[in-house]
Design an enzyme around this catalytic site. Structure first.
Site, mmCIF file in Angstrom:
data_model
loop_
_atom_site.group_PDB
_atom_site.id
_atom_site.type_symbol
_atom_site.label_atom_id
_atom_site.label_comp_id
_atom_site.label_asym_id
_atom_site.label_seq_id
_atom_site.Cartn_x
_atom_site.Cartn_y
_atom_site.Cartn_z
ATOM 1 N N CYS A 149 0.842 -1.202 0.000
ATOM 2 C CA CYS A 149 0.000 0.000 0.000
ATOM 3 C C CYS A 149 0.875 1.250 0.000
ATOM 4 C CB CYS A 149 -0.889 0.037 1.244
ATOM 5 S SG CYS A 149 -2.340 -0.995 1.126
ATOM 6 N N ASP A 169 -11.420 -6.909 21.473
ATOM 7 C CA ASP A 169 -10.415 -6.828 22.533
ATOM 8 C C ASP A 169 -11.005 -6.299 23.835
ATOM 9 O OD1 ASP A 169 -7.717 -6.849 23.667
ATOM 10 O OD2 ASP A 169 -7.864 -4.661 23.534
#
Length: 159
Positions: free
Chosen positions: A77, A129
Protein backbone atom coordinates in the site's frame (compact mmCIF):
# COMPACT_ATOMS: atom_id res chain seq x y z
CA UNK A 1 -13.11 -6.57 -13.54
CA UNK A 2 -9.56 -6.88 -14.79
CA UNK A 3 -7.77 -10.23 -14.68
CA UNK A 4 -4.35 -8.59 -14.47
CA UNK A 5 -2.85 -8.38 -11.00
CA UNK A 6 -1.06 -5.05 -10.77
CA UNK A 7 1.16 -5.86 -7.79
CA UNK A 8 3.36 -8.22 -9.84
CA UNK A 9 5.89 -7.21 -12.49
CA UNK A 10 6.54 -9.02 -15.79
CA UNK A 11 8.78 -11.54 -14.00
CA UNK A 12 6.12 -12.30 -11.38
CA UNK A 13 7.88 -10.41 -8.61
CA UNK A 14 5.83 -8.42 -6.12
CA UNK A 15 6.26 -4.66 -6.44
CA UNK A 16 4.62 -1.42 -5.43
CA UNK A 17 2.55 -0.07 -8.31
CA UNK A 18 3.96 3.11 -9.88
CA UNK A 19 1.26 5.76 -9.59
CA UNK A 20 3.42 8.74 -10.62
CA UNK A 21 1.63 9.22 -13.96
CA UNK A 22 -1.85 9.09 -12.44
CA UNK A 23 -3.80 12.29 -11.91
CA UNK A 24 -4.35 13.65 -8.42
CA UNK A 25 -8.09 13.41 -7.78
CA UNK A 26 -10.44 13.46 -4.81
CA UNK A 27 -10.80 9.83 -3.82
CA UNK A 28 -13.35 8.37 -1.43
CA UNK A 29 -13.96 4.83 -0.19
CA UNK A 30 -16.63 3.53 2.15
CA UNK A 31 -16.32 0.15 3.86
CA UNK A 32 -18.40 -1.65 6.44
CA UNK A 33 -18.49 -4.72 8.64
CA UNK A 34 -20.11 -6.13 11.75
CA UNK A 35 -19.35 -7.97 14.96
CA UNK A 36 -21.98 -10.27 16.45
CA UNK A 37 -22.07 -11.15 20.13
CA UNK A 38 -24.18 -12.32 23.03
CA UNK A 39 -27.04 -10.04 24.07
CA UNK A 40 -25.38 -9.47 27.45
CA UNK A 41 -22.18 -8.30 25.75
CA UNK A 42 -24.10 -5.85 23.60
CA UNK A 43 -25.81 -4.59 26.77
CA UNK A 44 -22.38 -3.93 28.33
CA UNK A 45 -21.42 -1.85 25.29
CA UNK A 46 -24.64 0.14 25.08
CA UNK A 47 -24.83 0.79 28.83
CA UNK A 48 -21.24 1.98 28.99
CA UNK A 49 -20.49 -0.48 31.79
CA UNK A 50 -17.71 -2.48 30.12
CA UNK A 51 -14.74 -2.81 32.49
CA UNK A 52 -12.28 -1.31 29.98
CA UNK A 53 -14.38 1.84 29.40
CA UNK A 54 -16.16 3.46 26.45
CA UNK A 55 -15.97 0.61 23.95
CA UNK A 56 -17.28 2.44 20.89
CA UNK A 57 -15.39 5.65 21.64
CA UNK A 58 -12.10 3.80 21.86
CA UNK A 59 -12.95 1.64 18.82
CA UNK A 60 -13.65 4.83 16.81
CA UNK A 61 -10.22 6.27 17.67
CA UNK A 62 -8.56 2.92 16.85
CA UNK A 63 -10.37 2.78 13.49
CA UNK A 64 -9.26 6.30 12.59
CA UNK A 65 -5.68 5.55 13.63
CA UNK A 66 -5.73 2.32 11.58
CA UNK A 67 -6.69 4.14 8.38
CA UNK A 68 -3.74 6.47 8.90
CA UNK A 69 -1.35 3.52 9.43
CA UNK A 70 -2.57 1.25 6.61
CA UNK A 71 0.68 1.43 4.63
CA UNK A 72 2.58 0.28 7.74
CA UNK A 73 0.44 -2.86 7.89
CA UNK A 74 -0.08 -3.86 4.25
CA UNK A 75 3.28 -4.10 2.46
CA UNK A 76 2.37 -2.81 -1.02
CA UNK A 77 0.00 0.00 0.00
CA UNK A 78 1.13 3.54 -0.72
CA UNK A 79 1.35 5.87 2.28
CA UNK A 80 -1.36 8.45 1.65
CA UNK A 81 -2.10 11.87 3.11
CA UNK A 82 -5.67 11.32 4.25
CA UNK A 83 -7.94 14.34 4.26
CA UNK A 84 -10.82 12.71 6.17
CA UNK A 85 -11.63 9.57 8.14
CA UNK A 86 -15.17 9.24 9.51
CA UNK A 87 -16.20 6.17 11.51
CA UNK A 88 -19.74 5.37 12.59
CA UNK A 89 -21.10 2.55 14.74
CA UNK A 90 -24.68 1.35 14.67
CA UNK A 91 -26.21 -0.97 17.24
CA UNK A 92 -28.36 -3.76 15.81
CA UNK A 93 -30.23 -5.01 18.89
CA UNK A 94 -32.25 -7.59 16.95
CA UNK A 95 -29.05 -9.26 15.67
CA UNK A 96 -26.95 -8.64 18.82
CA UNK A 97 -24.38 -6.90 16.66
CA UNK A 98 -22.45 -3.68 16.17
CA UNK A 99 -22.07 -2.43 12.62
CA UNK A 100 -19.05 -0.31 11.70
CA UNK A 101 -18.89 2.01 8.69
CA UNK A 102 -15.78 3.97 7.68
CA UNK A 103 -15.45 6.67 5.02
CA UNK A 104 -11.91 7.62 4.04
CA UNK A 105 -10.89 10.44 1.69
CA UNK A 106 -7.72 11.79 0.12
CA UNK A 107 -6.48 14.00 -2.67
CA UNK A 108 -4.10 11.60 -4.34
CA UNK A 109 -3.02 9.31 -7.14
CA UNK A 110 -4.42 6.07 -5.74
CA UNK A 111 -7.59 5.00 -3.97
CA UNK A 112 -8.33 4.56 -0.29
CA UNK A 113 -10.21 1.26 -0.29
CA UNK A 114 -7.53 -0.47 1.76
CA UNK A 115 -7.55 2.34 4.31
CA UNK A 116 -11.34 2.08 4.69
CA UNK A 117 -11.21 -1.72 5.04
CA UNK A 118 -8.37 -1.52 7.56
CA UNK A 119 -10.29 1.08 9.53
CA UNK A 120 -13.37 -1.14 9.79
CA UNK A 121 -11.42 -4.25 10.71
CA UNK A 122 -9.40 -2.57 13.44
CA UNK A 123 -12.52 -0.91 14.82
CA UNK A 124 -14.16 -4.33 15.11
CA UNK A 125 -11.01 -5.93 16.54
CA UNK A 126 -10.93 -3.22 19.20
CA UNK A 127 -14.51 -4.04 20.20
CA UNK A 128 -13.47 -7.69 20.44
CA UNK A 129 -10.41 -6.83 22.53
CA UNK A 130 -12.37 -4.66 24.94
CA UNK A 131 -15.16 -7.22 25.41
CA UNK A 132 -13.39 -10.58 25.11
CA UNK A 133 -13.42 -11.14 28.88
CA UNK A 134 -17.23 -11.23 28.70
CA UNK A 135 -17.62 -13.00 25.34
CA UNK A 136 -14.84 -14.85 23.52
CA UNK A 137 -17.33 -16.12 20.91
CA UNK A 138 -17.86 -12.80 19.13
CA UNK A 139 -17.76 -13.12 15.34
CA UNK A 140 -16.62 -10.47 12.86
CA UNK A 141 -17.84 -10.60 9.29
CA UNK A 142 -19.38 -8.98 6.23
CA UNK A 143 -16.31 -6.74 5.93
CA UNK A 144 -16.42 -5.20 2.48
CA UNK A 145 -16.07 -2.10 0.35
CA UNK A 146 -19.47 -0.50 -0.20
CA UNK A 147 -18.40 2.21 -2.64
CA UNK A 148 -15.47 4.11 -4.08
CA UNK A 149 -15.25 7.37 -5.99
CA UNK A 150 -12.54 9.11 -7.96
CA UNK A 151 -9.62 8.09 -10.09
CA UNK A 152 -9.37 6.66 -13.58
CA UNK A 153 -11.79 3.80 -12.91
CA UNK A 154 -14.44 6.22 -11.64
CA UNK A 155 -17.25 5.37 -9.29
CA UNK A 156 -18.15 1.91 -8.06
CA UNK A 157 -20.88 0.74 -5.70
CA UNK A 158 -21.67 -2.67 -4.24
CA UNK A 159 -25.28 -1.89 -5.08
Amino acid sequence: MTSELTHFDAQGQAHMVDVAAKAVTHRVAVAAGRISMQAATLALITSGSAKKGDVLGIARIAAIQAAKRCADLIPLCHPLPLTRVAVEFEIDVAANAVLCRAQVETLGRTGVEMEALTSVQIGLLTIYDMCKAADRGMVMGDIRVLEKHGGKSGDWSAG
